[in-house]
Design a protein around this motif. Structure first.
Motif, PDB file in Angstrom:
ATOM      1  N   PHE A  37      -4.256  -0.769  -5.471  1.00 37.74           N
ATOM      2  CA  PHE A  37      -5.548  -1.436  -5.633  1.00 37.74           C
ATOM      3  C   PHE A  37      -5.989  -1.199  -7.063  1.00 37.74           C
ATOM      4  O   PHE A  37      -6.106  -0.051  -7.503  1.00 37.74           O
ATOM      5  N   THR A  80      -5.335 -10.667  -6.836  1.00 34.72           N
ATOM      6  CA  THR A  80      -4.392 -10.064  -5.901  1.00 34.72           C
ATOM      7  C   THR A  80      -3.060 -10.803  -6.011  1.00 34.72           C
ATOM      8  O   THR A  80      -3.023 -12.032  -5.983  1.00 34.72           O
ATOM      9  N   LYS A 102      -3.550  -5.417  -4.816  1.00 37.31           N
ATOM     10  CA  LYS A 102      -4.875  -6.017  -4.654  1.00 37.31           C
ATOM     11  C   LYS A 102      -5.706  -5.766  -5.901  1.00 37.31           C
ATOM     12  O   LYS A 102      -5.650  -4.691  -6.489  1.00 37.31           O
ATOM     13  N   GLY A 104      -9.599  -5.850  -7.198  1.00 36.64           N
ATOM     14  CA  GLY A 104     -10.975  -5.843  -6.716  1.00 36.64           C
ATOM     15  C   GLY A 104     -11.960  -5.965  -7.856  1.00 36.64           C
ATOM     16  O   GLY A 104     -11.589  -6.259  -8.992  1.00 36.64           O
ATOM     17  N   GLU A 170     -16.661  -1.076  -4.139  1.00 40.39           N
ATOM     18  CA  GLU A 170     -15.712  -0.407  -3.242  1.00 40.39           C
ATOM     19  C   GLU A 170     -15.997   1.093  -3.175  1.00 40.39           C
ATOM     20  O   GLU A 170     -15.118   1.882  -2.866  1.00 40.39           O
TER      21      GLU A 170
END
Length: 184
Positions: A37, A80, A102, A104, A170
């Motif tokens: 991520f 992503t 991914k 973000g 997040e």
């Protein structure tokens, strides 16, 4: 002198030819992202290892790949992305592995953190100001925070460290600290 009949020589030759050649299939021994991520605008690494490979491809293209037992590439995806590594051995057969990285929201950032003044007499006012970016929430302590100006005001009685925490979407965070000395 010992004579070997022609039939025996032929049998020995046929037995020797029936052995299978050593493995020539390519094998991907590892394929991973670190981290898997990545906040927008940040970088990560794709790491791979292969055996018996004489050609490698990666999609989407990152850079020219070389066969290696352990190698990492820098990546900065903007969205992503699924990466697929394909290794080919001398037999031409492919070995494929895929992984998803991914992307973000960008990391929150605290910057330009400054206390004025940096040393005061006991009980005198101090103003700590800062900038934040990409934050879902901001907290600051001790003191009273004014979010319109991104400054906090305090009246320290002893040496005090002020902490600003910016949290992202997040729950990732960035923090900054500044210490003010209280004169006696």
């Amino acid at each position: 002198m010992l004579r070997i009949p022609a039939v025996a020589v032929l049998a020995i030759a046929l037995v020797g030819c029936s052995q299978t050649p050593p493995a020539t299939r390519a094998k991907i021994t590892q394929f991973k992202a670190d981290p898997d991520f990545i906040p927008a605008g940040s970088s990560g690494k794709l790491c791979y290892g292969v055996e018996n490979a004489n050609k490698l491809d990666i999609s989407p293209a990152v850079e020219k790949l070389l066969p290696a037992s352990d190698r990492c590439l820098d990546i900065t995806p903007t969205e992503t992305t699924t990466y697929t590594l394909t290794a080919y051995g001398p037999d031409g057969a492919p070995d494929k592995k895929s992984l998803e990285v991914k992307v973000g929201p960008p990391q929150p950032r605290v910057s330009d953190l400054e206390a004025r003044p940096i040393s005061v007499k006991k009980g005198r006012p101090v103003k700590v100001c800062f900038k934040v970016a990409n934050a879902k929430s901001v907290s600051a302590k001790p003191g009273k925070l004014d979010r319109r100006t991104n400054c906090l005001t305090d009246y320290p009685k002893k040496n005090t460290t002020y902490t600003i925490v910016a949290k992202g979407g997040e729950n990732e965070e960035d923090r900054g600290t500044v210490t003010v000395s209280v004169l006696r």
